[in-house]
Design an enzyme around this catalytic site. Sequence first.
Site, PDB file in Angstrom:
ATOM      1  N   CYS A  28      24.601  28.472  42.255  1.00 32.22           N
ATOM      2  CA  CYS A  28      24.683  29.864  41.795  1.00 32.22           C
ATOM      3  C   CYS A  28      24.203  30.007  40.359  1.00 32.22           C
ATOM      4  O   CYS A  28      23.563  31.002  40.000  1.00 32.22           O
ATOM      5  CB  CYS A  28      26.106  30.375  41.939  1.00 32.22           C
ATOM      6  SG  CYS A  28      27.350  29.376  41.073  1.00 32.22           S
ATOM      7  N   HIS A  76      32.035  30.710  39.812  1.00 29.17           N
ATOM      8  CA  HIS A  76      30.834  31.288  40.409  1.00 29.17           C
ATOM      9  C   HIS A  76      30.055  32.094  39.382  1.00 29.17           C
ATOM     10  O   HIS A  76      30.636  32.857  38.606  1.00 29.17           O
ATOM     11  CB  HIS A  76      31.234  32.189  41.582  1.00 29.17           C
ATOM     12  CG  HIS A  76      30.089  32.689  42.402  1.00 29.17           C
ATOM     13  ND1 HIS A  76      29.030  31.893  42.787  1.00 29.17           N
ATOM     14  CD2 HIS A  76      29.819  33.930  42.918  1.00 29.17           C
ATOM     15  CE1 HIS A  76      28.173  32.611  43.505  1.00 29.17           C
ATOM     16  NE2 HIS A  76      28.626  33.844  43.581  1.00 29.17           N
ATOM     17  N   ASN A  91      24.608  39.149  43.769  1.00 27.20           N
ATOM     18  CA  ASN A  91      25.059  37.831  44.190  1.00 27.20           C
ATOM     19  C   ASN A  91      23.889  37.023  44.755  1.00 27.20           C
ATOM     20  O   ASN A  91      22.778  37.533  44.916  1.00 27.20           O
ATOM     21  CB  ASN A  91      26.166  37.983  45.245  1.00 27.20           C
ATOM     22  CG  ASN A  91      27.110  36.806  45.285  1.00 27.20           C
ATOM     23  OD1 ASN A  91      26.849  35.755  44.699  1.00 27.20           O
ATOM     24  ND2 ASN A  91      28.221  36.960  45.985  1.00 27.20           N
TER      25      ASN A  91
END
Length: 333
Positions: A137, A281, A301
Amino acid sequence: MKFLLVAALCALVAIGSCKPTREEIKTFEQFKKVFGKVYRNAEEEARREHHFKEQLKWVEEHNGIDGVEYAINEYSDMSEQEFSFHLSGGGLNFTYMKMEAAKEPLINTYGSLPQNFDWRQKARLTRIRQQGSCGSCWAFAAAGVAESLYSIQKQQSIELSEQELVDCTYNRYDSSYQCNGCGSGYSTEAFKYMIRTGLVEEENYPYNMRTQWCNPDVEGQRYHVSGYQQLRYQSSDEDVMYTIQQHGPVVIYMHGSNNYFRNLGNGVLRGVAYNDAYTDHAVILVGWGTVQGVDYWIIRNSWGTGWGNGGYGYVERGHNSLGINNFVTYATL
């Protein structure tokens, strides 16, 4: 008429050949079909089915609370522990992250800020990506911010190689970086790489969801950033909003492994408890807004278009929800 035609066509073909939407997924067989899941053996399939049923039960129990829709997604066959480890590998160093932060808040010279601001309406942002089974991520967030800057400032639409970041900042390959490939990493380290070396485009160094040895000789034009800055730890909403407006989308680190964010569909996520230990994250903030009296952030995202609203999610603003204000970084060209 078009809907009736599609329904009729589905009725005529073999049972199961028309994929349900994520909201319509009620069985493990539907889940496997929608997300193309294939497992190594019967034991793994049984384990994945168990996790899927747990997530489906959670979604059904929480759907509609506070006006939020939750939905099954690609990660619904993972346990909570596995999902959290998948995001960060359990290896983020918060002392290091805080050392990177500015010591003082921004000087309040920005005056009034608009009620709504959304970079998607002002520039052509690149497509939503899917990090898959790699905890990358941090690479997707850093590359996505750089792509946004090239679109906003230079009107260039490019897709940069996250795989190059995963491979070439891996500390076993280059000990000057603090990243662990698919295990965990820091977007600030990714920006350092983009300052020193630059990134080629995705098509020159494709993503493959695993850590591999860096290929420094890959051909292609390299795209750089000139610098980056992390805001003060736990910055005010106003400082974050001003930074987004002035500098473009920003990287944030947050608590992403909780079921509320993990299963988010439509609506504004509100009131989720948080502490630093759960930061796991990296995503991108592209703007903010207000709907029916609720202030929210717009999150981009890297879990594909099957998560949230086409890959974007909305989280309440004003309470440091999920730790959104804690680690905020912008880059410059």
